[in-house]
Design a protein around this motif. Sequence first.
Motif, PDB file in Angstrom:
ATOM      1  N   THR A  70      -3.401  10.484   1.195  1.00  0.00           N
ATOM      2  CA  THR A  70      -4.394   9.386   0.767  1.00  0.00           C
ATOM      3  C   THR A  70      -3.699   7.992   0.732  1.00  0.00           C
ATOM      4  O   THR A  70      -2.615   8.042   0.635  1.00  0.00           O
ATOM      5  CB  THR A  70      -4.602   9.686  -0.888  1.00  0.00           C
ATOM      6  OG1 THR A  70      -3.376   9.984  -1.577  1.00  0.00           O
ATOM      7  CG2 THR A  70      -5.565  10.787  -1.080  1.00  0.00           C
ATOM      8  N   ASP A 114      -1.274   0.101   9.303  1.00  0.00           N
ATOM      9  CA  ASP A 114      -2.682   0.268   8.551  1.00  0.00           C
ATOM     10  C   ASP A 114      -3.435  -0.958   8.814  1.00  0.00           C
ATOM     11  O   ASP A 114      -3.027  -1.945   8.296  1.00  0.00           O
ATOM     12  CB  ASP A 114      -2.804   1.000   7.270  1.00  0.00           C
ATOM     13  CG  ASP A 114      -3.940   1.670   7.024  1.00  0.00           C
ATOM     14  OD1 ASP A 114      -4.047   2.780   7.776  1.00  0.00           O
ATOM     15  OD2 ASP A 114      -4.888   1.311   6.593  1.00  0.00           O
ATOM     16  N   THR A 151      -3.536   4.133  -1.205  1.00  0.00           N
ATOM     17  CA  THR A 151      -4.040   3.374  -1.997  1.00  0.00           C
ATOM     18  C   THR A 151      -4.665   1.959  -1.621  1.00  0.00           C
ATOM     19  O   THR A 151      -4.369   1.744  -0.339  1.00  0.00           O
ATOM     20  CB  THR A 151      -2.890   2.610  -3.016  1.00  0.00           C
ATOM     21  OG1 THR A 151      -1.957   1.754  -2.078  1.00  0.00           O
ATOM     22  CG2 THR A 151      -2.169   3.832  -3.730  1.00  0.00           C
ATOM     23  N   ASN A 152      -5.471   1.276  -2.224  1.00  0.00           N
ATOM     24  CA  ASN A 152      -6.068  -0.030  -1.930  1.00  0.00           C
ATOM     25  C   ASN A 152      -4.897  -1.102  -1.924  1.00  0.00           C
ATOM     26  O   ASN A 152      -3.835  -0.868  -2.639  1.00  0.00           O
ATOM     27  CB  ASN A 152      -7.016  -0.730  -3.010  1.00  0.00           C
ATOM     28  CG  ASN A 152      -8.321   0.359  -2.721  1.00  0.00           C
ATOM     29  OD1 ASN A 152      -8.614   0.666  -1.623  1.00  0.00           O
ATOM     30  ND2 ASN A 152      -8.820   0.553  -3.987  1.00  0.00           N
ATOM     31  N   PRO A 153      -4.829  -2.041  -0.922  1.00  0.00           N
ATOM     32  CA  PRO A 153      -3.829  -3.082  -0.986  1.00  0.00           C
ATOM     33  C   PRO A 153      -3.717  -3.796  -2.555  1.00  0.00           C
ATOM     34  O   PRO A 153      -4.313  -3.726  -3.359  1.00  0.00           O
ATOM     35  CB  PRO A 153      -4.474  -3.994  -0.026  1.00  0.00           C
ATOM     36  CG  PRO A 153      -5.539  -3.483   0.570  1.00  0.00           C
ATOM     37  CD  PRO A 153      -5.938  -2.525  -0.206  1.00  0.00           C
ATOM     38  N   ARG A 208       0.745  -0.996   0.172  1.00  0.00           N
ATOM     39  CA  ARG A 208      -0.223   0.025   0.042  1.00  0.00           C
ATOM     40  C   ARG A 208       0.882   1.025  -0.099  1.00  0.00           C
ATOM     41  O   ARG A 208       1.825   1.080   0.595  1.00  0.00           O
ATOM     42  CB  ARG A 208      -1.080   0.042   1.321  1.00  0.00           C
ATOM     43  CG  ARG A 208      -1.890  -0.976   1.526  1.00  0.00           C
ATOM     44  CD  ARG A 208      -2.878  -0.989   2.613  1.00  0.00           C
ATOM     45  NE  ARG A 208      -3.956  -0.253   2.236  1.00  0.00           N
ATOM     46  CZ  ARG A 208      -5.066   0.293   2.768  1.00  0.00           C
ATOM     47  NH1 ARG A 208      -5.122  -0.362   4.046  1.00  0.00           N
ATOM     48  NH2 ARG A 208      -6.005   0.964   2.558  1.00  0.00           N
ATOM     49  N   ARG A 259       0.930   5.263   0.809  1.00  0.00           N
ATOM     50  CA  ARG A 259       0.418   6.311   1.152  1.00  0.00           C
ATOM     51  C   ARG A 259       1.085   7.547   0.980  1.00  0.00           C
ATOM     52  O   ARG A 259       2.314   7.624   0.985  1.00  0.00           O
ATOM     53  CB  ARG A 259       0.651   6.418   2.915  1.00  0.00           C
ATOM     54  CG  ARG A 259      -0.056   7.642   3.474  1.00  0.00           C
ATOM     55  CD  ARG A 259       0.197   7.379   5.163  1.00  0.00           C
ATOM     56  NE  ARG A 259      -0.361   6.367   5.861  1.00  0.00           N
ATOM     57  CZ  ARG A 259      -1.775   6.349   6.344  1.00  0.00           C
ATOM     58  NH1 ARG A 259      -2.461   7.175   6.081  1.00  0.00           N
ATOM     59  NH2 ARG A 259      -2.012   5.121   6.872  1.00  0.00           N
TER      60      ARG A 259
END
Lengths: 146, 156
Positions: free
Chosen positions: A86, B156, A88-90, A62, A64
């Motif tokens: 923001t 996360d 990202t999606n995995p 991911r 950031r």
Amino acid sequence: MKRKITLNTFAALIVSLVFLTSAQAQNQVRAVADTGIITIGPNQILRISGDGVDQDDPVVFRFRRIGYQAVSEAPGITKYTVSSNTITNPIMTTGLEGVAIVQGNLIGTDAVRVVVMSNRPNVRVNAALIDTATGNTQVLIALLLP
Amino acid sequence: MKRRITLSIAITLSIVAISLTSSDTAVSAQNQIRVVGDTGVMKLGPNQVLRVGAVDGDTDGSDFVLFRRVGYTHDACNGGVCKLVASSQTTSSPISLMTGEAVTFQVGPDVQGNGVRVVVLSNDRSMHGNASIVDQVTGAIVTSWSWGVANSGSSD
């Protein structure tokens, strides 16, 4: 006999707890590299890529992206605050690489930082600044790795 | 019974003493200023600036950073090896960083002398960042590298 059973049950509980903890740790996505705060040139893009050390490793990435805006200036010193954040999606990579690209000269952003996150601590991460006019890699950034 | 009470009191006192000592150590460690980054000595071109950025690794909002700029001049050269000597040194005031804040320190352009070095000091070991040499004319980064300890807190 009863004591033995209790002891066995207790041991089994501890073993399963250890397994659960290690499985959870592997699924947890943590920061593995950080560009720090940089101001990309107007004709540059920042390209960050990551892949597993072993090409068969199912690695999750991911990215950031944190945008910063200058809030105060003293001679030589500029203070910034986060203007965007923001993630990202995995991105699942097996034999492939996960890539994030950040354009320079973004409106409303004075500086940018990319934090690379992964479920594996032993991943390869590369960061490069590319000239948008020629497509040439100008700078390879030495990244922080934990 | 009496022996048991004495033992319990002793254990409790020990625990209190240990927790007080460790919390005191943690507080004094947090106030201690140490070097967290160092660019080393470098020579900048006439249109180049050295930009050193710092971000806080944690989010407690109690950390600060200082930038020390050291200027160098040539001493003696022998067989391609030149000795440099520190000729000036200035340190910024402490710059506190709240959650989500970052700071950059810029040196140049037109740096006098034969070398410059920026040392980053902080009370927080997790302070980290990068240093870039930037072409002042085009705004392009010429080289960049990271310093400090990577942020392990942003899971996360």
